[in-house]
Scaffold this active site. Sequence first.
Site, PDB file in Angstrom:
ATOM      1  N   HIS A 125      53.992  26.961  14.719  1.00  0.00           N
ATOM      2  CA  HIS A 125      55.061  25.973  14.512  1.00  0.00           C
ATOM      3  C   HIS A 125      55.379  25.752  13.037  1.00  0.00           C
ATOM      4  O   HIS A 125      55.912  24.711  12.673  1.00  0.00           O
ATOM      5  CB  HIS A 125      54.699  24.649  15.206  1.00  0.00           C
ATOM      6  CG  HIS A 125      54.659  24.773  16.698  1.00  0.00           C
ATOM      7  ND1 HIS A 125      54.038  23.863  17.526  1.00  0.00           N
ATOM      8  CD2 HIS A 125      55.180  25.713  17.521  1.00  0.00           C
ATOM      9  CE1 HIS A 125      54.171  24.237  18.785  1.00  0.00           C
ATOM     10  NE2 HIS A 125      54.856  25.372  18.811  1.00  0.00           N
ATOM     11  N   CYS A 154      71.995  23.237  -2.198  1.00  0.00           N
ATOM     12  CA  CYS A 154      72.524  24.248  -3.120  1.00  0.00           C
ATOM     13  C   CYS A 154      73.791  23.665  -3.733  1.00  0.00           C
ATOM     14  O   CYS A 154      74.724  23.306  -2.992  1.00  0.00           O
ATOM     15  CB  CYS A 154      72.818  25.551  -2.367  1.00  0.00           C
ATOM     16  SG  CYS A 154      73.669  26.777  -3.392  1.00  0.00           S
TER      17      CYS A 154
HETATM   18  C1  BJW Z   1      41.601  15.519  20.601  1.00  0.00           C
HETATM   19  C2  BJW Z   1      41.020  14.640  19.726  1.00  0.00           C
HETATM   20  C3  BJW Z   1      39.830  15.056  19.160  1.00  0.00           C
HETATM   21  C4  BJW Z   1      42.800  13.696  20.377  1.00  0.00           C
HETATM   22  N1  BJW Z   1      39.327  16.255  19.475  1.00  0.00           N
HETATM   23  N2  BJW Z   1      41.087  16.694  20.905  1.00  0.00           N
HETATM   24  C5  BJW Z   1      59.224  26.115  29.350  1.00  0.00           C
HETATM   25  C6  BJW Z   1      59.207  24.995  30.161  1.00  0.00           C
HETATM   26  C7  BJW Z   1      59.674  23.765  29.685  1.00  0.00           C
HETATM   27  C8  BJW Z   1      60.155  23.630  28.398  1.00  0.00           C
HETATM   28  C9  BJW Z   1      60.168  24.739  27.604  1.00  0.00           C
HETATM   29  C10 BJW Z   1      59.720  25.946  28.071  1.00  0.00           C
HETATM   30  N3  BJW Z   1      59.831  26.858  27.061  1.00  0.00           N
HETATM   31  C11 BJW Z   1      60.341  26.230  25.977  1.00  0.00           C
HETATM   32  C12 BJW Z   1      60.563  24.941  26.298  1.00  0.00           C
HETATM   33  C13 BJW Z   1      61.147  23.924  25.378  1.00  0.00           C
HETATM   34  C14 BJW Z   1      60.179  23.344  24.412  1.00  0.00           C
HETATM   35  C15 BJW Z   1      59.026  22.701  25.169  1.00  0.00           C
HETATM   36  O1  BJW Z   1      57.941  23.223  25.277  1.00  0.00           O
HETATM   37  N4  BJW Z   1      59.271  21.490  25.659  1.00  0.00           N
HETATM   38  C16 BJW Z   1      58.254  20.752  26.417  1.00  0.00           C
HETATM   39  C17 BJW Z   1      57.756  19.566  25.580  1.00  0.00           C
HETATM   40  C18 BJW Z   1      58.875  20.288  27.705  1.00  0.00           C
HETATM   41  N5  BJW Z   1      59.698  24.359  23.492  1.00  0.00           N
HETATM   42  C19 BJW Z   1      60.423  24.696  22.426  1.00  0.00           C
HETATM   43  O2  BJW Z   1      61.520  24.206  22.208  1.00  0.00           O
HETATM   44  C20 BJW Z   1      59.852  25.751  21.485  1.00  0.00           C
HETATM   45  N6  BJW Z   1      60.850  26.750  21.244  1.00  0.00           N
HETATM   46  C21 BJW Z   1      61.180  27.630  22.158  1.00  0.00           C
HETATM   47  O3  BJW Z   1      60.618  27.748  23.200  1.00  0.00           O
HETATM   48  O4  BJW Z   1      62.248  28.401  21.767  1.00  0.00           O
HETATM   49  C22 BJW Z   1      62.772  29.347  22.687  1.00  0.00           C
HETATM   50  C23 BJW Z   1      63.864  30.103  21.965  1.00  0.00           C
HETATM   51  C24 BJW Z   1      63.806  31.489  21.975  1.00  0.00           C
HETATM   52  C25 BJW Z   1      64.817  32.205  21.305  1.00  0.00           C
HETATM   53  C26 BJW Z   1      65.842  31.532  20.649  1.00  0.00           C
HETATM   54  C27 BJW Z   1      65.865  30.152  20.633  1.00  0.00           C
HETATM   55  C28 BJW Z   1      64.859  29.432  21.292  1.00  0.00           C
HETATM   56  C29 BJW Z   1      59.549  25.148  20.112  1.00  0.00           C
HETATM   57  C30 BJW Z   1      58.488  24.115  20.165  1.00  0.00           C
HETATM   58  C31 BJW Z   1      58.360  23.449  18.793  1.00  0.00           C
HETATM   59  C32 BJW Z   1      57.384  22.297  18.821  1.00  0.00           C
HETATM   60  N7  BJW Z   1      57.506  21.585  17.595  1.00  0.00           N
HETATM   61  C33 BJW Z   1      56.605  20.441  17.363  1.00  0.00           C
HETATM   62  C34 BJW Z   1      57.020  19.743  16.062  1.00  0.00           C
HETATM   63  C35 BJW Z   1      56.621  20.560  14.848  1.00  0.00           C
HETATM   64  C36 BJW Z   1      57.130  19.934  13.602  1.00  0.00           C
HETATM   65  C37 BJW Z   1      56.507  18.586  13.323  1.00  0.00           C
HETATM   66  O5  BJW Z   1      55.284  18.484  13.090  1.00  0.00           O
HETATM   67  O6  BJW Z   1      57.263  17.615  13.272  1.00  0.00           O
HETATM   68  O7  BJW Z   1      55.255  20.919  17.283  1.00  0.00           O
HETATM   69  S1  BJW Z   1      56.565  19.272  18.712  1.00  0.00           S
HETATM   70  C38 BJW Z   1      54.838  18.924  18.589  1.00  0.00           C
HETATM   71  O8  BJW Z   1      54.196  19.347  19.787  1.00  0.00           O
HETATM   72  C39 BJW Z   1      54.308  19.832  17.457  1.00  0.00           C
HETATM   73  C40 BJW Z   1      53.022  20.312  18.048  1.00  0.00           C
HETATM   74  O9  BJW Z   1      52.604  21.497  17.414  1.00  0.00           O
HETATM   75  C41 BJW Z   1      53.356  20.481  19.499  1.00  0.00           C
HETATM   76  C42 BJW Z   1      52.169  20.508  20.423  1.00  0.00           C
HETATM   77  O10 BJW Z   1      51.520  19.261  20.405  1.00  0.00           O
HETATM   78  P1  BJW Z   1      49.935  19.195  20.480  1.00  0.00           P
HETATM   79  O11 BJW Z   1      49.349  19.834  19.291  1.00  0.00           O
HETATM   80  O12 BJW Z   1      49.486  19.671  21.796  1.00  0.00           O
HETATM   81  O13 BJW Z   1      49.701  17.615  20.309  1.00  0.00           O
HETATM   82  P2  BJW Z   1      49.664  16.491  21.443  1.00  0.00           P
HETATM   83  O14 BJW Z   1      49.843  15.205  20.748  1.00  0.00           O
HETATM   84  O15 BJW Z   1      50.584  16.809  22.550  1.00  0.00           O
HETATM   85  O16 BJW Z   1      48.181  16.584  22.021  1.00  0.00           O
HETATM   86  C43 BJW Z   1      47.072  16.247  21.222  1.00  0.00           C
HETATM   87  C44 BJW Z   1      45.816  16.456  22.045  1.00  0.00           C
HETATM   88  O17 BJW Z   1      44.699  16.216  21.222  1.00  0.00           O
HETATM   89  C45 BJW Z   1      45.703  15.494  23.241  1.00  0.00           C
HETATM   90  O18 BJW Z   1      45.410  16.232  24.413  1.00  0.00           O
HETATM   91  C46 BJW Z   1      44.508  14.600  22.881  1.00  0.00           C
HETATM   92  O19 BJW Z   1      43.725  14.204  24.002  1.00  0.00           O
HETATM   93  C47 BJW Z   1      43.716  15.529  22.000  1.00  0.00           C
HETATM   94  N8  BJW Z   1      42.811  14.894  21.068  1.00  0.00           N
HETATM   95  N9  BJW Z   1      41.835  13.492  19.676  1.00  0.00           N
HETATM   96  C48 BJW Z   1      40.019  17.029  20.376  1.00  0.00           C
HETATM   97  N10 BJW Z   1      39.188  14.241  18.308  1.00  0.00           N
END
Ligand code: BJW
Length: 248
Positions: A125, A154
């Site tokens: 990401h 720019c």
């Molecule tokens: C602990 C802990 C401790 C706490 N120890 N654990 C298929 C189905 C449905 C939707 C889609 C699909 N394919 C694509 C999509 C759309 C979308 C998507 O997935 N949406 C869903 C949410 C429904 N995906 C996209 O849009 C992606 N792009 C894409 O697919 O493009 C296709 C394309 C192809 C060709 C041309 C054009 C397009 C892009 C996704 C980008 C995600 N971006 C973000 C923001 C980044 C920038 C920023 O920082 O602002 O990335 S969103 C956010 O979520 C961030 C993270 O990397 C990402 C994942 O989150 P993560 O890391 O899992 O965090 P949390 O908070 O969800 O979970 C934390 C966990 O930690 C919890 O479980 C806690 O319990 C645990 N925890 N303490 C261990 N101590």
Amino acid sequence: MTATPSAHDGPVRDWLRAAARVAVLTGAGASAESGVPTFRDALTGLWARFRPEDLATEAAFRRDPARVWAWYAERREKLQDVQPNAGHFALAAFAQRHPGRLTLITQNVDGLHQRAGSEGVLCLHGDLFENRWLDLPRDCCRIDDACAGLPPYCDRCGNLVRPGVVWFGEPLPFAALDAAQRAARACEVMLVVGTSGQVQPAGGLATLARQAGARVVVVNPEPTDLDAVAHAILAGPSARLIPELLDF
Ligand code: BJW
């Protein structure tokens, strides 16, 4: 499937010791104990206070670039004060002790794996500390000479500078995703650490690994979307469990 609170109970350490190739997929929870907020924690997660459609899409940036830029600038600022935790360091140290054995794939944009010493991290990401042009750069667009502004721009063509992260609806960097998918197919064990597994295509890597024959181990104190894919769940914090798992 086994669910245990300790890395020493159950078979996971044996699986790791026997594995020639280990893939690790990390998410925001891997940095939680460093003090970096996750996204989806109900109380402290970023999406509990902000709407992703207002801040983490290209459309949001085009609508209100100053607001989005300021939000990322504030997050960059806060990250200056945090340090990698024991989980980050254990991953880096394991890779140094076992060259070629571990592939580290992260959804995190905070740079903490790299600051802990991990090399070759596959950043799905992007990187919060990088900038790039919003629109395809023209000859006049030079990122180091961008005019100061919120956001910088720019002065010849008005192109805006944006954070180098992947927003919703945007493709992931091809090389990183391709390498991550190859690692998922090739590994014998995949550790899925601190991610809710809700975001695609990153979450799908665990399924890919399982389908290719790997043992999948979730490390997370809370239930996740990927628990159903896991052979084992270590229900606890990664800064404690990862050093216990990778202590050889
Ligand atoms: C602990 C802990 C401790 C706490 N120890 N654990 C298929 C189905 C449905 C939707 C889609 C699909 N394919 C694509 C999509 C759309 C979308 C998507 O997935 N949406 C869903 C949410 C429904 N995906 C996209 O849009 C992606 N792009 C894409 O697919 O493009 C296709 C394309 C192809 C060709 C041309 C054009 C397009 C892009 C996704 C980008 C995600 N971006 C973000 C923001 C980044 C920038 C920023 O920082 O602002 O990335 S969103 C956010 O979520 C961030 C993270 O990397 C990402 C994942 O989150 P993560 O890391 O899992 O965090 P949390 O908070 O969800 O979970 C934390 C966990 O930690 C919890 O479980 C806690 O319990 C645990 N925890 N303490 C261990 N101590």
